[in-house]
Design an enzyme around this catalytic site. Structure first.
Site, mmCIF file in Angstrom:
data_model
loop_
_atom_site.group_PDB
_atom_site.id
_atom_site.type_symbol
_atom_site.label_atom_id
_atom_site.label_comp_id
_atom_site.label_asym_id
_atom_site.label_seq_id
_atom_site.Cartn_x
_atom_site.Cartn_y
_atom_site.Cartn_z
ATOM 1 N N ARG A 1 0.858 -1.123 -0.086
ATOM 2 C CA ARG A 1 -0.064 0.007 0.079
ATOM 3 C C ARG A 1 0.796 1.207 -0.018
ATOM 4 N NH1 ARG A 1 -5.069 1.480 4.078
ATOM 5 N NH2 ARG A 1 -3.523 1.023 5.506
ATOM 6 N N THR B 1 -0.868 7.715 -1.414
ATOM 7 C CA THR B 1 -2.165 7.529 -1.915
ATOM 8 C C THR B 1 -3.041 6.526 -1.390
ATOM 9 O OG1 THR B 1 -1.371 5.775 -3.511
ATOM 10 C CG2 THR B 1 -1.067 7.962 -4.161
ATOM 11 N N ASP C 1 -3.385 -10.599 12.689
ATOM 12 C CA ASP C 1 -2.625 -10.490 11.529
ATOM 13 C C ASP C 1 -2.348 -12.018 10.908
ATOM 14 O OD1 ASP C 1 -0.503 -8.361 9.952
ATOM 15 O OD2 ASP C 1 -0.359 -10.204 9.696
ATOM 16 N N ASP D 1 1.395 -12.579 9.952
ATOM 17 C CA ASP D 1 2.239 -12.860 11.331
ATOM 18 C C ASP D 1 1.898 -14.316 12.050
ATOM 19 O OD1 ASP D 1 3.652 -10.726 11.175
ATOM 20 O OD2 ASP D 1 2.321 -9.363 12.395
HETATM 21 N N1 URA Z 1 -5.124 -8.826 7.516
HETATM 22 C C1 URA Z 1 -5.225 -9.545 8.310
HETATM 23 O O1 URA Z 1 -3.892 -10.461 8.305
HETATM 24 N N2 URA Z 1 -5.839 -9.549 9.327
HETATM 25 C C2 URA Z 1 -7.020 -8.743 9.445
HETATM 26 O O2 URA Z 1 -8.010 -8.861 10.250
HETATM 27 C C3 URA Z 1 -7.233 -7.986 8.178
HETATM 28 C C4 URA Z 1 -6.368 -7.889 7.189
#
Ligand code: URA
Length: 209
Positions: free
Chosen positions: A104, A108, A200, A203
């Protein structure tokens, strides 16, 4: 919701619940993701084209039906999508694999492509794009738009979790792309995370936090 397939099989839901728990280890998160991906592939490939082939059983000649795995391409949105691939390839070992990397732009906030590698002759292939989380939908929308430039026969999108915002974004941009998911959660938070979600995904798959 049109074109959204919620896979609510008890085994899928059970494994997803175990994955959501914050105390699930990296090892068990990854293993559960593999298993879930395999189970979801069963549903996602329900309508893939088949062809008849002659075979010989020990007793006589007959006709069987097979899929052409090589016509299927699994495309992972880096990096978390990669965590789904092994489970899918376990049941479609002949499938081809592509990768798309997007980040990202901090100014922008739009997705920018930094990696793109897919098999040739995409116009003869059915594509399944994978990313565990369909959250804001920005990466998914950009990935589908990029793949559409190659005119594959069909495109599906597979995630573990999504939310109303992600579905809306995808269906506004690509109403023709079916979404397969194991859950539609409540909402996004201010940081673009799905609630209640599982945190995440990258992760948790790779143990990077
Ligand atoms: N990406 C992720 O890994 N977890 C989320 O909750 C949203 C996007």
């Amino acid at each position: 919701m049109n074109n959204v397939h919620l896979i609510d099989h008890p085994l899928v839901q059970h494994k997803l619940t175990l994955m959501r728990r914050k105390d699930a280890s990296t090892n068990s998160f990854r293993r559960l993701l593999n298993e879930l991906a395999t189970l979801m592939t069963y549903e996602v490939t329900r309508d893939v084209p088949m062809q008849e082939v002659p075979i010989e059983t020990p007793l006589e000649t007959t006709t069987g039906r097979v899929i052409d795995g090589k016509k299927l391409v699994f495309i992972s949105i880096l990096r978390a999508g990669t965590g789904i691939l092994d489970g899918m390839l376990a049941v479609v070992p002949g499938a081809r694999v592509g990768h798309i990397g997007l980040y990202r732009d901090p100014q922008t906030l739009q997705p920018v492509e930094y990696y793109f590698k897919v098999p040739g002759h995409m116009e003869d292939r059915d594509v399944i794009i994978v990313d565990p989380m369909l959250a804001t939908g920005n990466s998914a929308v950009a990935a589908v738009a990029r793949i559409k430039q190659l005119h594959p026969r069909s495109i599906k999108f597979v995630c573990l979790l999504t939310c109303p915002e992600g579905i809306r974004a995808m269906q506004t941009a690509h109403p023709d792309v079916a979404i397969y998911t194991a859950a539609i959660d409540r909402q996004l938070n201010d940081h673009g995370y799905i609630l209640p979600g599982l945190g995440d995904a990258g992760d948790r798959i790779f143990g990077t936090k």
